[in-house]
Design a protein around this motif. Structure first.
Motif, PDB file in Angstrom:
ATOM      1  N   CYS A   1       0.986  -1.066   0.011  1.00  0.00           N
ATOM      2  CA  CYS A   1       0.122  -0.084   0.014  1.00  0.00           C
ATOM      3  C   CYS A   1       0.878   1.266   0.116  1.00  0.00           C
ATOM      4  CB  CYS A   1      -1.013   0.116   1.305  1.00  0.00           C
ATOM      5  SG  CYS A   1      -2.232  -1.440   1.362  1.00  0.00           S
ATOM      6  N   LEU A   2       1.815   1.306   0.885  1.00  0.00           N
ATOM      7  CA  LEU A   2       2.835   2.420   0.772  1.00  0.00           C
ATOM      8  C   LEU A   2       3.416   2.521  -0.568  1.00  0.00           C
ATOM      9  CD1 LEU A   2       3.965   4.621   2.550  1.00  0.00           C
ATOM     10  CD2 LEU A   2       6.135   2.724   3.218  1.00  0.00           C
ATOM     11  N   ALA A   3       3.861   1.530  -1.136  1.00  0.00           N
ATOM     12  CA  ALA A   3       4.545   1.755  -2.453  1.00  0.00           C
ATOM     13  C   ALA A   3       3.563   2.458  -3.602  1.00  0.00           C
ATOM     14  CB  ALA A   3       4.841   0.388  -2.983  1.00  0.00           C
ATOM     15  N   ILE A   4       2.070   1.984  -3.453  1.00  0.00           N
ATOM     16  CA  ILE A   4       1.407   2.760  -4.430  1.00  0.00           C
ATOM     17  C   ILE A   4       0.738   4.177  -3.953  1.00  0.00           C
ATOM     18  CG2 ILE A   4      -1.181   2.224  -5.025  1.00  0.00           C
ATOM     19  CD1 ILE A   4      -0.823  -0.729  -4.814  1.00  0.00           C
ATOM     20  N   LEU A   5       0.315   4.103  -2.480  1.00  0.00           N
ATOM     21  CA  LEU A   5       0.179   5.389  -2.297  1.00  0.00           C
ATOM     22  C   LEU A   5       1.351   6.563  -2.289  1.00  0.00           C
ATOM     23  CD1 LEU A   5      -2.251   4.318   0.373  1.00  0.00           C
ATOM     24  CD2 LEU A   5      -2.696   5.102  -1.746  1.00  0.00           C
ATOM     25  N   PHE A   6       2.449   6.311  -1.868  1.00  0.00           N
ATOM     26  CA  PHE A   6       3.555   7.262  -1.741  1.00  0.00           C
ATOM     27  C   PHE A   6       3.747   8.351  -2.966  1.00  0.00           C
ATOM     28  CE2 PHE A   6       8.050   8.383  -1.671  1.00  0.00           C
ATOM     29  CZ  PHE A   6       7.809   9.378  -0.509  1.00  0.00           C
ATOM     30  N   PRO A   7       3.739   7.411  -4.193  1.00  0.00           N
ATOM     31  CA  PRO A   7       3.912   8.440  -5.359  1.00  0.00           C
ATOM     32  C   PRO A   7       2.794   9.207  -5.605  1.00  0.00           C
ATOM     33  CG  PRO A   7       4.662   5.986  -5.700  1.00  0.00           C
ATOM     34  CD  PRO A   7       4.006   5.962  -4.741  1.00  0.00           C
TER      35      PRO A   7
END
Length: 311
Positions: free
Chosen positions: A43-49
C-alpha cells in the motif's frame, strides 16, 4: 405458565472473516504479522507516489522551489494550478474530448461486444463456430501497424474522432468473457421465455443482461479505462493539436517541460510552477479511474472468474 422464548442465534458479524475449511490450518501470529507487513509495504509503494503528485499539484511555486522539485510535506495548499487549467484553453478542451470519446466509445464497444457474445453463446446460431474461431485467430495474429494505418487512412478517418474509437472498439478477450458468462445462464430460463413468445432481443434485454450485471460492470470499466488512457491512436491518426485528448496533452507537457498555451503568464509572474501544472494534469487524468474503480471492485470476482471459467 411462562413461555419459553428461544434466544436468537448469534448473527455473523459483517467484518468477521469467513469460516475456514476443515483442512486449512489456523494462521500463526508470525504469518499474520508477515501478511500485515507485506500489505502495508505494498500500500505504501502505491500511495506514496500518488501522495507526492497530489501534494506537488497543490503547492505554490515558493514551496516547490524550496523543496527542490517534488514536494513531500505540504506547506500551504493552493488550487491555482487547477484553476488555471480548468479556466479554459488546451487542457480543458482536451479533458472534454477525452470524456466524450470515453462515453461514446464505451457505449459503442459494449453494444457490439454484448451482441456478439450473446450470438456466440447460442449454440444454434448461424456460423457461430466459424465466427468464434476467426475471433480467436485475431488474438494471435494481427495485420500490423502499417496495414492498420493504411486502412484507417483509406476510410478517411484520419483527423477524425472516429479514429480514436473504431480501431480499438472491440476486444476479443472481453467478448469471450461475456460469452462465458452468458453460457452460464440457465437454458431452462431462456426456453421458458421462448415458450412465452419472447424473441432473442427481448431475452437479451430482459433476462440475460439483468442477470449479467456483474460482468457487464467489469467489462464496461475495462473499455472505459482503455478509452480514457489511450494516447497512441491519437498520436498516430490526429495531426491537429486542438483535437488531442487529455493523455496526449499530458505527454506533451511532461516531455516539453513547459506549460500549455495560456498558462505562461501565470508562470512568469511567479504565481504558478510548471511542475505543479504537470502534476495537476496527472491528477486530472487519474481521477476518473480512481473514483469509478471502487464502485466496480465488488463485481470483479463474480464477473471475471465466472465469465472466464464457465463455457
Amino acid at each position: 405458565m411462562t413461555a419459553v422464548v428461544d434466544k436468537p442465534a448469534n448473527k455473523p458479524r459483517p467484518w468477521a472473516a469467513p469460516p475456514r475449511p476443515a483442512w486449512e490450518e489456523e494462521p500463526s501470529r508470525a504469518g499474520l504479522a508477515g501478511k500485515g507487513i507485506a500489505l502495508s509495504f505494498a500500500c505504501l509503494a502505491i500511495l506514496f507516489p500518488l501522495w507526492i503528485v497530489v501534494v506537488t499539484s497543490l503547492s505554490s511555486r515558493k514551496t516547490i522551489d524550496e523543496a527542490g522539485g517534488l514536494v513531500l510535506v505540504p506547506k500551504g495548499i493552493t488550487f491555482i494550478a487547477y484553476r488555471e487549467l480548468l479556466g479554459g484553453g488546451q487542457v480543458t478542451r482536451a479533458a472534454v474530448i477525452s470524456i466524450v470519446v470515453t462515453l461514446v466509445g464505451t457505449l459503442f464497444s459494449m453494444a457490439v461486444s454484448v451482441l456478439c457474445a450473446y450470438g456466440l453463446s447460442r449454440s444454434g446460431s448461424l456460423g457461430h463456430r466459424w465466427i468464434l474461431m476467426t475471433l480467436l485467430a485475431t488474438m494471435f495474429f494481427s495485420a500490423g501497424l502499417i496495414p492498420t494505418y493504411l486502412l484507417v487512412q483509406s476510410l478517411g478517418l484520419t483527423d477524425s474522432y472516429l479514429a480514436l474509437i473504431l480501431p480499438s472498439a472491440v476486444s476479443v478477450f472481453n467478448i469471450l468473457v461475456l460469452r462465458g458468462f452468458f453460457m452460464g445462464i440457465s437454458q431452462e430460463l431462456v426456453d421458458s421465455a421462448r415458450i412465452d413468445g419472447a424473441g432473442d432481443v427481448r431475452i437479451l434485454w430482459q433476462i440475460v443482461m439483468p442477470l449479467s450485471r456483474a460482468v457487464l460492470a467489469v467489462i464496461t470499466l475495462f473499455y472505459a479505462v482503455g478509452y480514457w488512457s489511450a494516447w497512441f491512436n491519437a498520436s498516430l491518426y490526429l495531426n491537429d493539436q486542438d483535437m488531442m485528448p487529455l493523455q496526449n496533452v499530458m505527454i506533451q507537457l511532461v516531455q516539453k517541460q513547459e506549460a500549455p498555451v495560456g498558462l505562461g503568464q501565470a508562470i512568469k509572474t511567479g504565481q504558478l510552477s510548471g511542475l505543479a501544472v504537470q502534476m495537476a494534469v496527472m491528477v486530472m487524468a487519474l481521477l476518473p479511474v480512481a473514483v469509478l474503480s471502487p464502485f466496480v471492485q465488488r463485481h470483479f470476482k463474480k464477473g471475471m472468474l465466472t465469465g472466464a471459467v464457465k463455457g
